[in-house]
Each structure stands twice: as C-alpha cells, then as structure tokens.
Scaffold this motif. Structure first.
Motif, PDB file in Angstrom:
ATOM      1  N   LEU A 184       1.401   9.497  -5.392  1.00 49.96           N
ATOM      2  CA  LEU A 184       1.900  10.830  -5.046  1.00 49.96           C
ATOM      3  C   LEU A 184       2.893  11.324  -6.083  1.00 49.96           C
ATOM      4  O   LEU A 184       2.853  12.477  -6.514  1.00 49.96           O
ATOM      5  N   GLY A 185       3.797  10.421  -6.522  1.00 51.89           N
ATOM      6  CA  GLY A 185       4.838  10.828  -7.457  1.00 51.89           C
ATOM      7  C   GLY A 185       4.307  11.078  -8.855  1.00 51.89           C
ATOM      8  O   GLY A 185       4.684  12.039  -9.521  1.00 51.89           O
ATOM      9  N   GLN A 186       3.409  10.208  -9.302  1.00 51.60           N
ATOM     10  CA  GLN A 186       2.942  10.299 -10.680  1.00 51.60           C
ATOM     11  C   GLN A 186       1.804  11.320 -10.837  1.00 51.60           C
ATOM     12  O   GLN A 186       1.687  11.964 -11.854  1.00 51.60           O
ATOM     13  N   LEU A 187       0.960  11.387  -9.834  1.00 55.07           N
ATOM     14  CA  LEU A 187      -0.228  12.211  -9.992  1.00 55.07           C
ATOM     15  C   LEU A 187      -0.292  13.383  -9.027  1.00 55.07           C
ATOM     16  O   LEU A 187      -1.136  14.258  -9.173  1.00 55.07           O
ATOM     17  N   GLY A 188       0.589  13.366  -8.036  1.00 54.82           N
ATOM     18  CA  GLY A 188       0.502  14.374  -6.972  1.00 54.82           C
ATOM     19  C   GLY A 188       0.448  15.782  -7.494  1.00 54.82           C
ATOM     20  O   GLY A 188      -0.368  16.595  -7.044  1.00 54.82           O
ATOM     21  N   GLN A 189       1.323  16.078  -8.453  1.00 55.18           N
ATOM     22  CA  GLN A 189       1.368  17.451  -8.927  1.00 55.18           C
ATOM     23  C   GLN A 189       0.191  17.790  -9.831  1.00 55.18           C
ATOM     24  O   GLN A 189      -0.378  18.868  -9.751  1.00 55.18           O
ATOM     25  N   ILE A 190      -0.188  16.806 -10.681  1.00 58.22           N
ATOM     26  CA  ILE A 190      -1.353  17.015 -11.537  1.00 58.22           C
ATOM     27  C   ILE A 190      -2.587  17.289 -10.692  1.00 58.22           C
ATOM     28  O   ILE A 190      -3.405  18.152 -10.987  1.00 58.22           O
ATOM     29  N   LEU A 191      -2.714  16.512  -9.620  1.00 57.57           N
ATOM     30  CA  LEU A 191      -3.905  16.644  -8.790  1.00 57.57           C
ATOM     31  C   LEU A 191      -3.769  17.776  -7.780  1.00 57.57           C
ATOM     32  O   LEU A 191      -4.648  17.961  -6.941  1.00 57.57           O
ATOM     33  N   ARG A 192      -2.651  18.475  -7.847  1.00 57.21           N
ATOM     34  CA  ARG A 192      -2.408  19.621  -6.961  1.00 57.21           C
ATOM     35  C   ARG A 192      -2.559  19.271  -5.487  1.00 57.21           C
ATOM     36  O   ARG A 192      -3.235  19.980  -4.729  1.00 57.21           O
ATOM     37  N   PHE A 193      -1.948  18.143  -5.115  1.00 58.13           N
ATOM     38  CA  PHE A 193      -1.921  17.797  -3.701  1.00 58.13           C
ATOM     39  C   PHE A 193      -1.089  18.846  -2.983  1.00 58.13           C
ATOM     40  O   PHE A 193      -0.127  19.375  -3.547  1.00 58.13           O
ATOM     41  N   PRO A 194      -1.419  19.146  -1.723  1.00 57.09           N
ATOM     42  CA  PRO A 194      -0.601  20.104  -0.970  1.00 57.09           C
ATOM     43  C   PRO A 194       0.819  19.557  -0.768  1.00 57.09           C
ATOM     44  O   PRO A 194       1.034  18.343  -0.769  1.00 57.09           O
ATOM     45  N   ALA A 243       0.839  -1.195   0.000  1.00 55.41           N
ATOM     46  CA  ALA A 243       0.000   0.000   0.000  1.00 55.41           C
ATOM     47  C   ALA A 243       0.878   1.250   0.000  1.00 55.41           C
ATOM     48  O   ALA A 243       0.577   2.234  -0.683  1.00 55.41           O
ATOM     49  N   LEU A 244       1.992   1.195   0.760  1.00 56.30           N
ATOM     50  CA  LEU A 244       2.921   2.329   0.774  1.00 56.30           C
ATOM     51  C   LEU A 244       3.473   2.588  -0.627  1.00 56.30           C
ATOM     52  O   LEU A 244       3.513   3.717  -1.109  1.00 56.30           O
ATOM     53  N   LEU A 245       3.895   1.500  -1.291  1.00 53.61           N
ATOM     54  CA  LEU A 245       4.458   1.647  -2.634  1.00 53.61           C
ATOM     55  C   LEU A 245       3.426   2.273  -3.574  1.00 53.61           C
ATOM     56  O   LEU A 245       3.731   3.212  -4.329  1.00 53.61           O
ATOM     57  N   LEU A 246       2.202   1.774  -3.501  1.00 53.05           N
ATOM     58  CA  LEU A 246       1.150   2.295  -4.369  1.00 53.05           C
ATOM     59  C   LEU A 246       0.888   3.768  -4.040  1.00 53.05           C
ATOM     60  O   LEU A 246       0.719   4.599  -4.938  1.00 53.05           O
ATOM     61  N   GLY A 247       0.885   4.080  -2.750  1.00 47.89           N
ATOM     62  CA  GLY A 247       0.668   5.465  -2.331  1.00 47.89           C
ATOM     63  C   GLY A 247       1.765   6.376  -2.864  1.00 47.89           C
ATOM     64  O   GLY A 247       1.481   7.464  -3.408  1.00 47.89           O
ATOM     65  N   PHE A 248       3.032   5.947  -2.754  1.00 51.44           N
ATOM     66  CA  PHE A 248       4.145   6.766  -3.247  1.00 51.44           C
ATOM     67  C   PHE A 248       4.060   6.916  -4.765  1.00 51.44           C
ATOM     68  O   PHE A 248       4.398   7.957  -5.326  1.00 51.44           O
ATOM     69  N   LEU A 249       3.608   5.836  -5.433  1.00 51.80           N
ATOM     70  CA  LEU A 249       3.460   5.895  -6.888  1.00 51.80           C
ATOM     71  C   LEU A 249       2.430   6.951  -7.261  1.00 51.80           C
ATOM     72  O   LEU A 249       2.652   7.784  -8.141  1.00 51.80           O
ATOM     73  N   TRP A 273       2.789  19.347   1.780  1.00 44.17           N
ATOM     74  CA  TRP A 273       3.065  18.446   2.916  1.00 44.17           C
ATOM     75  C   TRP A 273       2.699  17.009   2.580  1.00 44.17           C
ATOM     76  O   TRP A 273       3.360  16.064   3.001  1.00 44.17           O
ATOM     77  N   LEU A 274       1.643  16.834   1.779  1.00 44.43           N
ATOM     78  CA  LEU A 274       1.232  15.477   1.404  1.00 44.43           C
ATOM     79  C   LEU A 274       2.269  14.868   0.462  1.00 44.43           C
ATOM     80  O   LEU A 274       2.682  13.716   0.628  1.00 44.43           O
ATOM     81  N   LEU A 275       2.705  15.668  -0.513  1.00 45.21           N
ATOM     82  CA  LEU A 275       3.723  15.184  -1.445  1.00 45.21           C
ATOM     83  C   LEU A 275       4.998  14.808  -0.689  1.00 45.21           C
ATOM     84  O   LEU A 275       5.682  13.853  -1.025  1.00 45.21           O
ATOM     85  N   ASN A 276       5.294  15.576   0.363  1.00 44.36           N
ATOM     86  CA  ASN A 276       6.517  15.336   1.118  1.00 44.36           C
ATOM     87  C   ASN A 276       6.498  14.030   1.897  1.00 44.36           C
ATOM     88  O   ASN A 276       7.529  13.581   2.390  1.00 44.36           O
TER      89      ASN A 276
END
Lengths: 297, 531
Positions: free
Chosen positions: B470-480, B462-468, B482-485
């Motif tokens: 965050l890394g692949q979509l985090g910026q597109i989805l405009r995550f804050p 689940a961690l790996l999927l979560g990091f994936l 702190w979440l990306l970090n």
C-alpha cells in the motif's frame, strides 16, 4: 493429607479426548507412580496440574489450591521436570539451572553442586550442545536443587544411562526421606517398582487401577516354572491357570493368586525336582491391563 | 552420487510441506512487477510524461540510493527502476529464508537426524532445498517474462527481467546454503543470511548514490539493475551471477561435507557454570535472548540511515531541471520542505524495517511456546502476564530505539553536509519517531494474534507485506483512498512533521493499547499449545 487430588478430569483437543474422567490422589510425603502407555494422558494431566492447560470438566487441586487460579503461588512450592526438556540454545546448563531456580524463588547452591557432581554434568556447555540425557539432567538438577514441597517429574529418566538411572533412584529415595512428595510419571516399570509407594495406572485418559504395589499385585498372577517327575499333562484341568506350556517333564504357567495353593498342591503330587516362581512384574501387570481393557479387541 | 541419494524424496517432502509458502512467494513476487508495469502503461502513456518523470528523479542521487538509477525511458525500463531493487531484495529474502528453513532448521529440530539414518545422502537435504528455491525463482522469472510480454512490453526486456530475477534467487539461495553451514542455530543462520542481503542492498545503494560503479558491482542486487532489462540488455551479467551462484553453492557443499551433523563451522564456546547475578527474572532472560538480534538490526538500520542522510543533501537537485516548480516549492518552505518529504519517505522505509524487527521479536513468544521453553518458565512463579510483557517490551522499545537511532543518524549525516548537525538531528528525529505509533500497531496486532490465535501468527507478516505494498505502490496503482487508509503508516506519512495532527496519532495509540490489552487477556485465558 492430600497434595494432589484430581477427580473426573476431562480434556479434549479438537476431536481427540485426551482425558476422559481421570482420577488421581497423591498423599503428602509419598512417591506416587503415574503409569501409563504413551499417549494415555499423563502429560496432559501434569500440564493441567501446572496451570498450563485448563480442564473441560472435573476438579483438580494441588497443594490445597486451584492449579489454574493460584498458579504462581503454587509454583513457588513445586518443581517440574518435563519429559521433553528443551533448553535455550545459547544459555549454558549452569545458567539455566540458576535461572529456573531464581524464577522459582531460590535454590540451594550447595545442593546444586552436589547434584552436578552426582549426575556428572558439565554446566558450562551451551544448551544446544547437550544430548537428550544431559538436557534431562539439567532439568533434574534445577528441580532437585530447590527445596520445594512437591516434585512433578514427567518421565524423567528417558534419556539417562543405567548408571545415571541408579543415581536418580538414590536421589529420589533421599527426597522421600526428606518427606517431599513426588509425582513420578513413567512407563519404565522397574523404576516405578523400585521407587514408588503407590501407583496409579491410566489408560486412554482414565484411571484403571490405583493402590500400593502390594494391592495391585494381589490382582495378578504368579509365574511358575517347574520340573516334575510325573506327567504334567493333566495340569490343564486346573482352573485359574494361564499360558500353560508343557515340554516333557518341564512345565511353566501363570496362575491367579486365588488358585496358587491348588496349583502348588497338584505340582507337589507330581514330585517337584526344581521350582522357580516369581511375583508378577509391573510389566506383566501392565500388559494384562493393556490387553484386557482394549475395548474392541 | 551416493551423497545425493534420496534428494527426490526430500524434494517432494519440501514441496508438500511448503506448498502454501512457495505459492504465496511466487504469486506475490511475480505479481508486483506485472501490476506495476500495468499501472505505468496508463500513468506514463506519453513520452512527455515519461521524460518528466526521468527529469525529476533520473539523476538524483537520493532517489538512486532508494531505487537505483534509471537506464531507459520505456515503460519496461521505468518498471525496472521503480520495483526492480525492492523485488530483488524480496527475492533474496525468500531464497535465504526458505533454504535455511529446509536445512538448518530441520537439523536443529532433530528431524534431519531422523532422515539421515534412512537412505538419504549427506548432500541430499541441501540439494533439495536449493533446487526447490531455484525452481521457485525460475517460476517467478517465467511468470514475469510472460506477464510483461503479455502487457505488450518488448520481449527481450521481459526475458531479461525474468532471467535476472531467476539468477538473483539462485545467488541468494547459495548464500542461504552457506549461512546454514556456518552456525548451528537456525536463528543465527538467518541473521548471517539476511545480514548478507542487507549488505548487498547497502553496497548497491551507496554505489548508485555516489556513482561509484565498483561498489554496485560488488552487490548481487546491483547486478540486477546492471543487467539493464529494457535498456539494451547486457546478457553477460547473467553469466556473472550464474557463475557466482555456482561458486557460492560449491562453497556451501564444501562446508557441508567438512562438518558433523548438528555442528556449525563456527565453534560453540563454553558458557559460564553459574548464571550472572543479574540473570534472575523474565526481563533479564528476554534481554539475554533478544540482545544480539536488537544489536544486529540496529546496526543495519543505522547504516541505512547514514546512507539516506548522506544523500539527502542532493534532494534539492530534483527540481534542477524545472525552475518554476522549484520556485513554487521554495515559496512553500524551500529545501527544508523537500528534505522533509525525502526523510518522511525514507523514514517510512526504515519504519517498515523496524516493523519487521518488531514482529519478529514479538513472535519470539510463539517460538518459545512451541519450543516448550515457555512451559519451563511458566511452571515457575512467573505469571503469564510478566512473561509475555518481558518479550513485548523488546518488541515495542526495540522499534523505538531503532527509529530514534534512524532519526539521529539521518539528521547527523545530513546536518554534517549542511553544517547544522544539532538542528537537523532534532528535526529529522521528529520526522522519524512520528512513525512509531504505526509500527506499534503492527507490534500490537502481532501480540493480539499470538494471544487469540497462536497458529495464525503468520498473518502478522501478511499485514506488513500488505502495508508495504500500500505504501510503496498504492499511489502508483491509484488505489482508492479508503484502501490506502487501511495502512497505519499512511496516517503518519504526511510530508512534514508539523502537518501531522494529533488525532490520527491518538487513534493509532488507542488501537495499540486496545490490541495489546486484548492480547494479554486472551493469553491469560488460553491453553498453552504443545508442539
């Protein structure tokens, strides 16, 4: 000298109490039968003795050490055959035997060859292709080929055919002559009867009986089958008689040891034509404990 | 039909046993395209914004290799481009893993034998597994169709997307079905199935990057983009994938009826009667158990790295359509700067692959314990610490081997294109191994889970999927931010190696050391679990 000494061992898994004050004493050089029905706590006790589990309460000592704290040092001096032998699918049987021997600190190659031969085991097959019995043989050869002080065998003959079982008994008798200590857990009663010097019987995580076979038989009944000339229907007035069956002149019953004399005297008054008596098998002894100690039945 | 008797009972059994897994896969795989489309609606609301995006990435071979070509300028088409290929790979992974889990794993464990003696036909288990997985794929497709249509996207395209996802799952379910017949171990079957998936990905990537259409058509993952949802759907592609799924399924059944229970189509060779002198300690045993997996994953990563390195030279073309921007960037560091960004991105993708390897390898501990083989080793004079270390060694060093290999291969292939092999190998190696501390955080977290809560080791995935995500979509989805970090990868994913400061690296390594230490002390204290 005691090799294994366990007292008041308690172990729970969640809400299930696997061990509930278990006692076990195995003297050096004896073959000790560890007898109990499935799920009675034999394997849990053994896993505590191997330092794989830690008890909740009670004490256990093994070869003079603490099974948990001194695990690695103690394991050099013992060999273990699990009841459910699981091998690495891609390693051959021969590789597993050598590897386990080396991890334990060496094994006797000549003895290994002899054992492979006696157990008729092909060591070149891959782990995944062995049958249950053959997996058990791999573990047995690996354990027996290392000359250790203590053998811990958890239901080691479950998958062996009668021929191999006979071979196993011979091998264990040889180990006894070599003054090795053996803890043999089993529910195969004839095996324990044939091999063990002393027996501990456990049920629901508690030791309910412990002693030599003679001592334990003393507690139990003799089975009698006889054909008499007179009418045997009055036999039921005797005390200490169980499971009495009368069929015309044929009669069969079980009798407690202390009433055996009286029963025989009564029989001979009726004129005995034929008589078969046999000592209790562990089977009967076991069933009796099993019935009597059921708390609510 | 007697061969299929009992299929419905088995279906219910699988649904009961795997309901959690199925639900997670379905929600995750249906959710990703929907949230992506939703974000794109905001981000690229205007035609101008969209054409800028297309001008930047549309014809660039490097990004075609990563994501596939762009076929249209609508929100739908961009969603397909951004997430379609990754989604197809994940769907394929789901299909292969679930089919093998419910066929070969069951057989290997002996549970299949228990069932085989009851009224269960010889083809019932395979059929039940295929039906469940295809139904899951269908559900994902349906949810995607409904979701995308609800966002206001064109219905035909949404239907195409959903149908494409459904047929992709069917193709890879059949691939899993074949893999399960070939070998007689679940692990080896997974190797074959996931290998086939990797090959499909690489064929597609190579075909799209080098614009060799035939290569793309060889790959079931290529079919999804070639179906062109939202860009004038070519519905007949669905016919192709359905036919191939049926054909592969027929082969799986054919193989299943020819072999014995428990056996594979590939023969098992005899092994040596005695162990080689070197097979004498826990590390030697771990090497023996891990080596083929290490080799397989390294080959896969090497191929992917070679592909990325080959297309990296084209990265400069990104700004071909925008000379001012190209000038600005040239002032900041020129082409090197652009390829730095590219390699940092591909390095991040490869790092996730290496992370998956590392988790899998660390979880070998759990498999050995559950399979009761750990008990055999720990009943000898091997300490718990040494046994655990023997497997973690491969989890940590194996990931390092892969990232070094990835860096060297990407550098060499890129260097060959610009006549600077040695220089580029050194440069790209640096960009690649900077990912290691982040990968090791995953490894150490897996180890800590194993030590503290062995039944919860699935959390590592689940961690790996979560990091994936965050890394692949985090910026597109405009995550804050702190979440990306929260993802360790975000701390090593700056565009150039020189921008990485020592502080985050040191913090990550500190986390690695702490979690690893924790895992050892927890494992030494706990009971071994019986299966």
């Amino acid at each position: 000298m005691s090799t294994i000494s366990v007292s008041n061992l308690v172990k729970s898994f969640g809400h299930t109490k696997a061990l509930d004050g278990l006692n076990l004493a195995v003297s050096t050089g004896e073959v000790h039968g560890f007898l109990g029905p499935n799920g009675s706590g034999k394997t849990t006790t053994i896993r505590i003795l191997l330092g794989l589990l830690r008890q909740d309460a009670g004490t256990a000592s093994l070869l003079g050490g603490d099974p948990w704290e001194d695990a690695t040092e103690l394991h050099r001096r013992l060999a273990y055959v699990p009841g459910d032998v699981s091998l690495w699918p891609d390693l051959s049987g021969g590789e597993v035997i050598d590897l386990l021997g080396r991890l334990r600190g060496g094994l006797d190659p000549k003895k290994k060859e002899r054992l492979l031969d006696r157990f008729d085991l092909d060591p070149t097959k891959k782990g995944r292709t062995y049958s249950k019995g053959n997996r058990q043989k791999v573990a047995l050869v690996a354990a027996l080929a290392s000359n250790v002080e203590l053998l811990i065998l958890d239901e080691p003959t479950g998958g062996l055919d009668p021929l191999m079982e006979a071979e196993f008994r011979m091998v264990i008798n040889e180990e006894r002559s070599a003054e090795r200590t053996v803890l043999l857990s089993s529910h195969v009663l004839s095996e324990v009867e044939a091999l063990c010097d002393r027996v501990s019987i456990i049920r629901e995580g508690r030791t309910i009986e412990s002693g030599t076979l003679t001592q334990l038989r003393h507690l139990t009944r003799t089975s009698i089958e006889a054909e008499v000339s007179g009418n045997p229907s009055d036999l039921h007035i005797l005390s200490g008689l169980h499971a009495l069956q009368v069929d015309d002149h044929r009669v069969s019953f079980e009798v407690d040891a202390e009433h055996l004399g009286a029963a025989l005297a009564q029989l001979s008054q009726l004129g005995v034509n034929s008589l078969v008596s046999h000592p209790p098998t562990l089977e009967e002894l076991f069933l009796r404990h099993y019935r009597q100690d059921s708390p609510k039945s | 039909m007697r061969a299929f008797a009992g299929t419905s009972q088995l279906l219910r059994l699988i649904l009961k046993r795997d309901r959690g897994r199925l639900l997670s896969w379905i929600l995750a795989l249906a959710g990703i395209p929907i949230v992506t489309a939703n974000a794109f609606i905001e981000l690229y609301a205007t035609e101008t914004a969209r054409s800028e995006l297309i001008a930047t990435f549309g014809s660039n071979p490097a990004y075609s290799a990563l994501l596939g070509p762009i076929y249209g300028s609508t929100i739908g088409a961009l969603t397909v481009w951004r997430i379609g290929v990754i989604g197809s790979v994940l769907i394929g992974l789901m299909a292969v893993l679930l089919v093998i889990r419910n066929t070969r794993d069951e057989e290997e464990s002996g549970r299949r034998e228990l069932l085989g003696a009851t009224v269960v036909g010889r083809h019932a288990p395979l059929t039940a597994a295929l039906v469940v997985v295809m139904a899951a794929g269908l559900n994902i497709g349906l949810l995607i169709t409904v979701g995308l249509a609800a966002l206001g996207l064109e219905f035909g395209g949404a239907l195409g997307y959903g149908a494409g996802v459904g047929t992709t799952s069917a193709v890879f379910a059949a691939v899993g079905g074949i893999a399960a017949q070939l070998t007689n171990g679940g692990g080896a079957a997974r190797g074959v199935g996931v290998g086939a998936l990797g090959l499909a990905f690489i064929l597609r990537a190579a075909g799209d990057a080098m614009e060799i259409e035939a290569l793309g058509w060889l790959s079931p993952i290529g079919w999804f983009t070639r179906l062109r949802p939202f860009s004038g759907e070519r519905w007949w592609v669905l016919g192709l994938s359905t036919a191939v799924a049926a054909g592969l399924g027929a082969i799986a059944y054919r193989l299943a009826s020819r072999r014995d229970l428990g056996a594979g189509v590939l023969p098992v060779r005899a092994g040596p009667a005695n162990a080689a002198p070197g097979l004498r300690g826990p590390v030697a045993l771990a090497w023996r158990l891990q080596r083929s997996s290490l080799l397989g994953w390294s080959v896969g990563i090497g191929l992917l790295a070679a592909l990325y390195g080959t297309v990296a030279d084209d990265v400069g073309e990104i700004f071909g359509g925008n000379p001012q921007l190209a000038e600005v960037l040239a002032a900041l560091g020129g082409t090197d700067r652009l390829t730095d960004t590219f390699f940092s991105f591909t390095g991040g993708v490869l790092a996730l692959v290496a992370g998956a390897y590392s988790i899998r390898t660390a979880l070998r501990l759990r498999a050995e314990e559950e399979g009761l083989r750990a008990e055999a080793v720990l009943a000898t004079s091997t300490t718990r610490g040494r046994w655990m270390a023997s497997h973690l060694l491969f989890a940590f060093l194996g990931a390092a081997v892969m990232m070094v290999l990835a860096g060297l291969v990407m550098g060499a292939t890129y260097g060959a294109a610009i006549d600077d092999v040695a220089g580029q190998m050194a440069r790209v190696l640096g960009i690649s191994i900077i990912q290691l501390p982040a990968i090791w955080v995953l490894t150490a977290a897996t180890a800590a889970l194993y030590g503290l809560a062995p039944r919860a080791t699935v959390v590592a995935w689940a961690l790996l999927l979560g990091f994936l995500v965050l890394g692949q979509l985090g910026q597109i989805l405009r995550f804050p931010q702190w979440l990306l970090n929260l993802s360790p990868f975000s701390h090593v994913a700056t565009s150039t190696a020189s921008e990485i400061s020592a502080v985050p690296i040191a913090v990550l390594l500190g986390v690695v050391i702490f979690l690893t230490g924790l895992s050892f002390s927890a494992f030494r204290r706990r009971d071994l679990t019986a299966a």
